[in-house]
Design an enzyme around this catalytic site. Structure first.
Site, PDB file in Angstrom:
ATOM      1  N   HIS A   1      -4.114   1.333   7.684  1.00 13.83           N
ATOM      2  CA  HIS A   1      -2.758   1.903   7.712  1.00 13.83           C
ATOM      3  C   HIS A   1      -2.634   3.047   6.702  1.00 13.83           C
ATOM      4  O   HIS A   1      -2.110   4.118   7.016  1.00 13.83           O
ATOM      5  CB  HIS A   1      -1.756   0.778   7.413  1.00 13.83           C
ATOM      6  CG  HIS A   1      -0.326   1.196   7.364  1.00 13.83           C
ATOM      7  ND1 HIS A   1       0.632   0.739   8.256  1.00 13.83           N
ATOM      8  CD2 HIS A   1       0.348   2.018   6.516  1.00 13.83           C
ATOM      9  CE1 HIS A   1       1.801   1.288   7.973  1.00 13.83           C
ATOM     10  NE2 HIS A   1       1.671   2.053   6.900  1.00 13.83           N
ATOM     11  N   GLU A   2      -3.162   2.823   5.494  1.00 18.05           N
ATOM     12  CA  GLU A   2      -3.040   3.849   4.439  1.00 18.05           C
ATOM     13  C   GLU A   2      -3.937   5.054   4.718  1.00 18.05           C
ATOM     14  O   GLU A   2      -3.536   6.193   4.473  1.00 18.05           O
ATOM     15  CB  GLU A   2      -3.363   3.251   3.064  1.00 18.05           C
ATOM     16  CG  GLU A   2      -2.436   2.124   2.619  1.00 18.05           C
ATOM     17  CD  GLU A   2      -0.956   2.444   2.785  1.00 18.05           C
ATOM     18  OE1 GLU A   2      -0.560   3.611   2.613  1.00 18.05           O
ATOM     19  OE2 GLU A   2      -0.192   1.521   3.115  1.00 18.05           O
TER      20      GLU A   2
ATOM     21  N   GLY B   1       0.837  -1.194   0.000  1.00 16.71           N
ATOM     22  CA  GLY B   1       0.000   0.000   0.000  1.00 16.71           C
ATOM     23  C   GLY B   1       0.870   1.242   0.000  1.00 16.71           C
ATOM     24  O   GLY B   1       2.039   1.186   0.404  1.00 16.71           O
TER      25      GLY B   1
ATOM     26  N   GLN C   1       3.203  10.025   1.029  1.00 16.53           N
ATOM     27  CA  GLN C   1       4.471   9.298   1.090  1.00 16.53           C
ATOM     28  C   GLN C   1       5.346   9.557  -0.135  1.00 16.53           C
ATOM     29  O   GLN C   1       6.527   9.199  -0.141  1.00 16.53           O
ATOM     30  CB  GLN C   1       4.230   7.788   1.218  1.00 16.53           C
ATOM     31  CG  GLN C   1       3.656   7.380   2.565  1.00 16.53           C
ATOM     32  CD  GLN C   1       3.519   5.884   2.647  1.00 16.53           C
ATOM     33  OE1 GLN C   1       2.545   5.316   2.174  1.00 16.53           O
ATOM     34  NE2 GLN C   1       4.514   5.221   3.222  1.00 16.53           N
TER      35      GLN C   1
ATOM     36  N   HIS D   1      -2.286   7.265   7.059  1.00 10.84           N
ATOM     37  CA  HIS D   1      -1.307   8.141   6.389  1.00 10.84           C
ATOM     38  C   HIS D   1      -1.972   9.417   5.886  1.00 10.84           C
ATOM     39  O   HIS D   1      -1.436  10.509   6.026  1.00 10.84           O
ATOM     40  CB  HIS D   1      -0.683   7.431   5.180  1.00 10.84           C
ATOM     41  CG  HIS D   1       0.529   6.611   5.493  1.00 10.84           C
ATOM     42  ND1 HIS D   1       1.668   7.138   6.065  1.00 10.84           N
ATOM     43  CD2 HIS D   1       0.802   5.304   5.294  1.00 10.84           C
ATOM     44  CE1 HIS D   1       2.583   6.188   6.209  1.00 10.84           C
ATOM     45  NE2 HIS D   1       2.076   5.056   5.753  1.00 10.84           N
TER      46      HIS D   1
ATOM     47  N   CYS E   1       6.277  -0.123   7.369  1.00 12.01           N
ATOM     48  CA  CYS E   1       5.894   1.024   6.553  1.00 12.01           C
ATOM     49  C   CYS E   1       7.050   1.389   5.635  1.00 12.01           C
ATOM     50  O   CYS E   1       8.201   1.422   6.072  1.00 12.01           O
ATOM     51  CB  CYS E   1       5.544   2.197   7.468  1.00 12.01           C
ATOM     52  SG  CYS E   1       5.021   3.669   6.574  1.00 12.01           S
ATOM     53  N   LEU E   2       6.731   1.663   4.379  1.00 11.47           N
ATOM     54  CA  LEU E   2       7.784   2.028   3.424  1.00 11.47           C
ATOM     55  C   LEU E   2       8.484   3.325   3.832  1.00 11.47           C
ATOM     56  O   LEU E   2       9.606   3.573   3.421  1.00 11.47           O
ATOM     57  CB  LEU E   2       7.196   2.167   2.015  1.00 11.47           C
ATOM     58  CG  LEU E   2       6.683   0.868   1.380  1.00 11.47           C
ATOM     59  CD1 LEU E   2       6.027   1.156   0.036  1.00 11.47           C
ATOM     60  CD2 LEU E   2       7.791  -0.160   1.229  1.00 11.47           C
TER      61      LEU E   2
HETATM   62 CO    CO Z   1       2.957   3.206   5.741  1.00 14.76          CO
END
Ligand code: CO
Length: 187
Positions: free
Chosen positions: A136-137, A46, A51, A140, A94-95
């Site tokens: 989670h997204e 995701g 991000q 963000h 998380c990226l």
């Molecule tokens: Co993340």
């Protein structure tokens, strides 16, 4: 289209509350393609627009895991969590915070309202892993990171390794999702 640089903790834009998309145009389609390209390149499940340094309320997800049936890729434009039920504990990463993962408690099942890239309003019901990824997204898009949902002790361990976040917001509760159920619908 292009693979974009993924913004890393503790960048300020990760704390930005993103802005609802108004025009469902070519620019939006290009953003969505960049999100896909960047997410797949990074082997993520995701990715949210902030991000990659953008402020639109858009995220993409493609929850898939070894040995499990995969959920089809999903684009959420202006998503809102309408309701949540049950509880699930999941080891999240998380990226934007490479090299760290921790268990987070979230709703097991969520109902989400969002627009398609064409601007059509849809409702989705997600359970289990896809529900975790969606929460989670959407976090963000509200400027919230999964590390905000850790216990105080785990948060201290995290900050010892990754540093304090000068842009961090206070969450009213550690209980995931629940704090945000009052979020108004966005047109
Ligand atoms: Co993340």
């Amino acid at each position: 289209m292009s693979v974009r640089a993924i913004v890393r903790y503790p960048a300020e834009i990760l704390r930005t509350v993103t802005e609802p998309v108004q025009s469902f145009d070519e620019q939006l389609k290009a953003l969505i393609q960049d999100l896909w390209d960047t997410m797949y390149e990074a082997q993520g499940v995701g990715l949210a627009a902030n991000q990659i340094g953008r402020r639109e309320r858009v995220c993409v997800l493609h929850p898939r895991r070894e040995g499990e049936e995969e959920h089809p890729p999903l684009v959420l434009v202006n998503p809102v969590i309408l309701s949540g039920s049950g509880e699930i504990r999941w080891e999240e990463g998380c990226l934007s915070i490479p090299g760290f993962s921790a268990e987070v408690v979230r709703y097991h099942t969520v109902e989400i309202e969002a627009c398609t890239p064409e601007g059509e309003r849809r409702e989705y019901r997600l359970s289990g892993f896809p529900a975790v990824v969606a929460q989670h997204e959407i976090d963000h898009l509200e400027g919230i990171l999964f590390v905000d949902r850790l216990s105080w002790t785990k948060r201290q361990l995290f900050e010892r390794e990754f540093g304090k976040d000068p842009y961090r917001k206070r969450l009213p509760t550690l209980r995931p999702g629940r704090a945000r159920l009052g979020v108004q619908r966005r047109g």
